[in-house]
Write an enzyme that holds these catalytic residues in place. Structure first.
Site, PDB file in Angstrom:
ATOM      1  N   TYR A  28       1.173  -1.361   0.098  1.00 50.23           N
ATOM      2  CA  TYR A  28      -0.084   0.171   0.128  1.00 50.23           C
ATOM      3  C   TYR A  28       0.727   1.240   0.088  1.00 50.23           C
ATOM      4  O   TYR A  28       1.619   2.062   0.935  1.00 50.23           O
ATOM      5  CB  TYR A  28      -1.064  -0.178   1.154  1.00 50.23           C
ATOM      6  CG  TYR A  28      -2.047  -1.492   1.257  1.00 50.23           C
ATOM      7  CD1 TYR A  28      -2.677  -1.925   0.680  1.00 50.23           C
ATOM      8  CD2 TYR A  28      -1.850  -2.393   2.145  1.00 50.23           C
ATOM      9  CE1 TYR A  28      -3.817  -2.464   0.494  1.00 50.23           C
ATOM     10  CE2 TYR A  28      -2.512  -3.470   2.300  1.00 50.23           C
ATOM     11  CZ  TYR A  28      -3.152  -3.109   1.719  1.00 50.23           C
ATOM     12  OH  TYR A  28      -4.547  -4.548   1.893  1.00 50.23           O
ATOM     13  N   TRP A  32      -4.018   6.427   2.492  1.00 51.69           N
ATOM     14  CA  TRP A  32      -5.200   5.689   2.583  1.00 51.69           C
ATOM     15  C   TRP A  32      -5.760   6.161   3.570  1.00 51.69           C
ATOM     16  O   TRP A  32      -4.880   6.337   4.640  1.00 51.69           O
ATOM     17  CB  TRP A  32      -4.780   4.332   2.941  1.00 51.69           C
ATOM     18  CG  TRP A  32      -5.514   3.303   1.922  1.00 51.69           C
ATOM     19  CD1 TRP A  32      -6.824   2.810   1.707  1.00 51.69           C
ATOM     20  CD2 TRP A  32      -4.530   3.293   0.971  1.00 51.69           C
ATOM     21  NE1 TRP A  32      -5.984   1.520   0.438  1.00 51.69           N
ATOM     22  CE2 TRP A  32      -5.142   1.864   0.318  1.00 51.69           C
ATOM     23  CE3 TRP A  32      -2.897   2.735   0.780  1.00 51.69           C
ATOM     24  CZ2 TRP A  32      -3.986   1.672  -1.490  1.00 51.69           C
ATOM     25  CZ3 TRP A  32      -2.864   2.593  -0.736  1.00 51.69           C
ATOM     26  CH2 TRP A  32      -2.538   1.749  -1.038  1.00 51.69           C
ATOM     27  N   ASN A  33      -7.044   6.563   3.660  1.00 48.99           N
ATOM     28  CA  ASN A  33      -7.997   7.719   4.088  1.00 48.99           C
ATOM     29  C   ASN A  33      -8.232   7.415   5.733  1.00 48.99           C
ATOM     30  O   ASN A  33      -7.902   7.677   6.441  1.00 48.99           O
ATOM     31  CB  ASN A  33      -9.602   7.541   2.824  1.00 48.99           C
ATOM     32  CG  ASN A  33     -10.141   8.176   3.952  1.00 48.99           C
ATOM     33  OD1 ASN A  33     -10.675   8.821   5.850  1.00 48.99           O
ATOM     34  ND2 ASN A  33     -11.235   8.723   3.049  1.00 48.99           N
ATOM     35  N   TYR A  80       0.979  -0.835  -6.936  1.00 48.43           N
ATOM     36  CA  TYR A  80       0.048  -0.948  -6.243  1.00 48.43           C
ATOM     37  C   TYR A  80      -0.987  -1.489  -8.120  1.00 48.43           C
ATOM     38  O   TYR A  80      -0.638  -0.550  -8.416  1.00 48.43           O
ATOM     39  CB  TYR A  80      -0.640   0.075  -5.796  1.00 48.43           C
ATOM     40  CG  TYR A  80      -2.070   0.131  -4.885  1.00 48.43           C
ATOM     41  CD1 TYR A  80      -2.579  -1.111  -3.975  1.00 48.43           C
ATOM     42  CD2 TYR A  80      -2.440   0.472  -5.289  1.00 48.43           C
ATOM     43  CE1 TYR A  80      -3.475  -0.736  -3.830  1.00 48.43           C
ATOM     44  CE2 TYR A  80      -4.196   0.342  -5.133  1.00 48.43           C
ATOM     45  CZ  TYR A  80      -4.496  -0.530  -4.355  1.00 48.43           C
ATOM     46  OH  TYR A  80      -6.030  -0.115  -3.499  1.00 48.43           O
ATOM     47  N   GLN A 101     -14.313   5.784   2.319  1.00 48.81           N
ATOM     48  CA  GLN A 101     -13.368   5.371   3.388  1.00 48.81           C
ATOM     49  C   GLN A 101     -14.394   5.293   4.622  1.00 48.81           C
ATOM     50  O   GLN A 101     -14.204   6.719   4.880  1.00 48.81           O
ATOM     51  CB  GLN A 101     -12.594   5.223   3.257  1.00 48.81           C
ATOM     52  CG  GLN A 101     -11.748   3.488   2.718  1.00 48.81           C
ATOM     53  CD  GLN A 101     -10.187   3.151   3.504  1.00 48.81           C
ATOM     54  OE1 GLN A 101      -9.209   3.596   3.765  1.00 48.81           O
ATOM     55  NE2 GLN A 101      -9.789   1.865   3.453  1.00 48.81           N
ATOM     56  N   ASP A 165     -12.860  -4.679   3.007  1.00 51.29           N
ATOM     57  CA  ASP A 165     -12.302  -4.968   1.584  1.00 51.29           C
ATOM     58  C   ASP A 165     -13.556  -6.413   1.597  1.00 51.29           C
ATOM     59  O   ASP A 165     -14.163  -6.477   0.314  1.00 51.29           O
ATOM     60  CB  ASP A 165     -11.791  -4.670   0.701  1.00 51.29           C
ATOM     61  CG  ASP A 165     -10.581  -3.613   1.405  1.00 51.29           C
ATOM     62  OD1 ASP A 165     -10.924  -2.879   2.082  1.00 51.29           O
ATOM     63  OD2 ASP A 165      -9.859  -3.615   0.409  1.00 51.29           O
ATOM     64  N   ARG A 198      -5.723 -13.490   0.170  1.00 52.50           N
ATOM     65  CA  ARG A 198      -6.280 -12.360  -0.537  1.00 52.50           C
ATOM     66  C   ARG A 198      -7.295 -12.734  -1.411  1.00 52.50           C
ATOM     67  O   ARG A 198      -7.803 -13.289  -1.649  1.00 52.50           O
ATOM     68  CB  ARG A 198      -5.092 -11.673  -1.408  1.00 52.50           C
ATOM     69  CG  ARG A 198      -3.519 -11.053  -1.239  1.00 52.50           C
ATOM     70  CD  ARG A 198      -4.026  -9.657  -0.294  1.00 52.50           C
ATOM     71  NE  ARG A 198      -4.151  -9.124  -1.021  1.00 52.50           N
ATOM     72  CZ  ARG A 198      -4.969  -7.775  -0.807  1.00 52.50           C
ATOM     73  NH1 ARG A 198      -4.380  -7.560   1.042  1.00 52.50           N
ATOM     74  NH2 ARG A 198      -5.282  -6.835  -1.350  1.00 52.50           N
ATOM     75  N   TYR A 351      -8.208 -12.386   3.734  1.00 51.02           N
ATOM     76  CA  TYR A 351      -8.538 -11.040   4.401  1.00 51.02           C
ATOM     77  C   TYR A 351      -9.784 -10.456   4.628  1.00 51.02           C
ATOM     78  O   TYR A 351     -10.944 -11.267   3.777  1.00 51.02           O
ATOM     79  CB  TYR A 351      -9.177 -10.154   2.362  1.00 51.02           C
ATOM     80  CG  TYR A 351      -7.529  -8.904   2.754  1.00 51.02           C
ATOM     81  CD1 TYR A 351      -7.200  -9.205   3.859  1.00 51.02           C
ATOM     82  CD2 TYR A 351      -8.573  -8.021   1.827  1.00 51.02           C
ATOM     83  CE1 TYR A 351      -5.991  -7.844   3.721  1.00 51.02           C
ATOM     84  CE2 TYR A 351      -7.989  -6.694   2.292  1.00 51.02           C
ATOM     85  CZ  TYR A 351      -6.412  -6.732   2.485  1.00 51.02           C
ATOM     86  OH  TYR A 351      -5.898  -5.735   2.880  1.00 51.02           O
ATOM     87  N   TRP A 352     -10.506 -10.342   5.787  1.00 53.20           N
ATOM     88  CA  TRP A 352     -11.952  -9.640   5.954  1.00 53.20           C
ATOM     89  C   TRP A 352     -12.983 -11.262   6.355  1.00 53.20           C
ATOM     90  O   TRP A 352     -13.690 -10.597   6.444  1.00 53.20           O
ATOM     91  CB  TRP A 352     -12.281  -8.731   5.452  1.00 53.20           C
ATOM     92  CG  TRP A 352     -11.307  -7.193   5.174  1.00 53.20           C
ATOM     93  CD1 TRP A 352     -10.897  -6.623   4.595  1.00 53.20           C
ATOM     94  CD2 TRP A 352     -11.888  -6.398   6.575  1.00 53.20           C
ATOM     95  NE1 TRP A 352     -10.123  -5.336   5.171  1.00 53.20           N
ATOM     96  CE2 TRP A 352     -10.557  -5.652   6.945  1.00 53.20           C
ATOM     97  CE3 TRP A 352     -12.357  -6.187   7.649  1.00 53.20           C
ATOM     98  CZ2 TRP A 352      -9.736  -3.800   7.560  1.00 53.20           C
ATOM     99  CZ3 TRP A 352     -11.743  -5.547   8.726  1.00 53.20           C
ATOM    100  CH2 TRP A 352     -10.713  -4.809   8.385  1.00 53.20           C
ATOM    101  N   GLU A 395      -0.309  -7.137   9.661  1.00 52.15           N
ATOM    102  CA  GLU A 395      -1.450  -6.417   9.711  1.00 52.15           C
ATOM    103  C   GLU A 395      -2.840  -6.827   9.869  1.00 52.15           C
ATOM    104  O   GLU A 395      -3.766  -6.228   9.839  1.00 52.15           O
ATOM    105  CB  GLU A 395      -1.518  -6.506   7.790  1.00 52.15           C
ATOM    106  CG  GLU A 395      -3.069  -5.222   7.053  1.00 52.15           C
ATOM    107  CD  GLU A 395      -3.003  -6.134   5.243  1.00 52.15           C
ATOM    108  OE1 GLU A 395      -1.877  -6.531   4.332  1.00 52.15           O
ATOM    109  OE2 GLU A 395      -3.582  -5.466   4.808  1.00 52.15           O
TER     110      GLU A 395
HETATM  111  C1  GLC Z   1      -6.961  -3.034   3.018  1.00 49.95           C
HETATM  112  C2  GLC Z   1      -8.395  -2.529   3.940  1.00 49.95           C
HETATM  113  C3  GLC Z   1      -8.494  -1.364   4.291  1.00 49.95           C
HETATM  114  C4  GLC Z   1      -6.930  -0.151   4.243  1.00 49.95           C
HETATM  115  C5  GLC Z   1      -5.874  -0.643   3.613  1.00 49.95           C
HETATM  116  C6  GLC Z   1      -4.830   0.483   3.656  1.00 49.95           C
HETATM  117  O1  GLC Z   1      -7.263  -2.442   1.286  1.00 49.95           O
HETATM  118  O2  GLC Z   1      -8.748  -3.654   4.061  1.00 49.95           O
HETATM  119  O3  GLC Z   1      -9.121  -1.333   4.781  1.00 49.95           O
HETATM  120  O4  GLC Z   1      -7.650   0.465   4.526  1.00 49.95           O
HETATM  121  O5  GLC Z   1      -6.250  -2.107   2.995  1.00 49.95           O
HETATM  122  O6  GLC Z   1      -4.060  -0.549   4.719  1.00 49.95           O
END
Ligand code: GLC
Length: 427
Positions: A28, A32-33, A80, A101, A165, A198, A351-352, A395
């Site tokens: 990343y 990011w927001n 990315y 976000q 996500d 992922r 993921y999630w 993470e």
């Molecule tokens: C992934 C996560 C998101 C987060 C981003 C950067 O996309 O799902 O919540 O903001 O990573 O850490």
């Protein structure tokens, strides 16, 4: 300061790009927001000025209509996907994504002002007023663009807007979304971390179809609302928005912005009423709503309990929520899981779909404390701190084994560690 607190600060400085912080270097590489909002709260504990800067850099990406995008592409990077060429948004001079976000921003603003007061740091009033105006515009945007019918619940038009996500909560709605036929999907994430952690390729192609569709709408919120097959009135986002609204109203009071304070409080009331209406007795939890199929989103996820962040539950409901939450934690090495083990969608490392996120715990702990569940909150906090001390600032965590997963040296995990250990020191 302990060695690990020092290490957490070093993670933040390693990810500092001269005023803003990337979540983690390769996976990343931009701003990011909601990551930045959590990071700002982490910085506020030891460097208030730097915390302000984090939010100011994020606001450079804010759109004229008030939306704060989920990614601000301050500098190019080819590690990315999807980059600015896929988003094709009109924002200048700095390119951004076209979706948003969770609005943690105003929670961070209030935390910064509280820290400044406590540490007797003088902040330039003009800078604070500008951040307040940015937050107010963002909250107004949420209600105008994402709740045009005034229900009190705000809607997401893309799974990535949830911050969760790949949550099973989106499966049914995402199945309606076609796969992209125009944009070649060139995933980069699976080159950095194990593909088994992922989203699947097919889901990625659907995520990108939504981006194509919204670019085709010229990123006009009214057009997007009309044409999208993915529209979910989300309880996690609404709870964060309502709680951030309470904080923003307090900031408005402090700045003497009386009219705005009342306007914000009216928004909060609307959202709190709607959140209370999203409780389901039969499930012992809250549910989001799919606005296209007009059905409840019943997949169990961590979002089911996020409304505690903004509501003061009556004892019977509070006890039912606590019972359900405790049930989800049973037998796990680390809680709180993003999907309970009893769900057919549970995957410990993907993921999630099961893993534990420190920042989700941050919000849940806040909600538990607000609702008088201090003991449970303390357990969750100690469990998160212990997990980080065992495996580092990864993470997220596998809830069954406690292993660290995803990217390493992660900014918001470091910020959460600083926050939790500062809290423990106070209690
Ligand atoms: C992934 C996560 C998101 C987060 C981003 C950067 O996309 O799902 O919540 O903001 O990573 O850490």
């Amino acid at each position: 300061m302990t060695d690990l607190q020092d290490a957490a600060r070093r993670v933040l400085s390693a990810n500092d790009r001269g005023g803003y912080t990337v979540p983690t270097p390769r996976l990343y590489p931009f701003q990011w927001n909601w990551d930045s909002a959590f990071v700002a709260m982490g910085f506020a504990l030891f460097d208030v000025e730097r915390a302000v800067t984090e939010l100011e850099w994020l606001v450079r990406g804010q759109w004229a209509d008030g939306m704060i995008p989920h990614i601000v592409f301050h500098q190019p990077s080819d590690s990315y996907f999807p980059g600015p060429d896929v988003w094709r948004t009109p924002h200048t001079p700095v390119p951004t994504s076209g979706i948003t976000q969770p609005p943690v921003f105003a929670m961070a603003l209030k935390a910064i002002l509280d820290a400044a007061r406590q540490k007797k740091v003088q902040l330039e009033p003009g800078r604070i007023a500008r951040l307040f105006d940015a937050a107010l515009a963002f909250h107004r945007w949420w209600y105008a663009a994402r709740d045009p019918d005034g229900t009190g619940l705000v809607a997401l038009l893309h799974p990535w807007e949830s911050g969760s996500d790949n949550s099973p909560a989106w499966d049914a709605a995402l199945a309606r979304v076609p796969v992209t036929t125009t944009t070649p999907v060139r995933r980069k994430d699976t080159g950095h971390v194990d593909a088994a952690m992922r989203p699947r390729d097919e889901d990625y192609a659907r995520f990108i179809h939504l981006v194509d569709l919204y670019a085709d709408c010229g990123w006009d919120p009214v057009e997007q609302w009309r044409r999208t097959p993915f529209r979910i009135a989300d309880i996690q986002t609404t709870a964060i928005l309502a709680r951030a609204g309470e904080d923003l109203a307090a900031v408005a009071d402090g700045l003497g912005r009386t009219d705005e304070a009342s306007e914000i409080r009216a928004m909060v009331v609307r959202s709190r009423t709607a959140l209370a209406g999203a409780w389901r007795d039969a499930l012992g939890r809250f549910v989001s709503r799919d606005l296209v199929s007009r059905e409840d989103v019943t997949a169990p996820t961590q979002a089911s309990f996020l409304p505690l962040l903004a509501l003061d539950l009556a004892p019977a409901r509070r006890d039912a929520a606590e019972r359900e939450m405790r049930g989800w934690c049973e037998g796990l090495a680390v809680a709180f899981p993003s999907t309970p083990r009893s769900s057919p969608h549970f995957e410990a490392k993907r993921y999630w779909r099961g893993p534990v996120w420190a920042v989700i715990n941050w919000l849940l702990i806040d909600g538990l404390e607000r609702n008088g569940l201090a003991e449970f909150a303390a357990d969750l906090r100690q469990g998160t701190v212990a997990a980080i001390e065992r495996v580092g600032f990864c993470e997220y965590f596998d809830p069954v084994t406690g292993e660290g997963c995803g990217g390493e040296g992660f900014s918001w995990t470091a910020a959460a560690y600083l926050h939790f250990t500062a809290m423990s020191a106070r209690t």
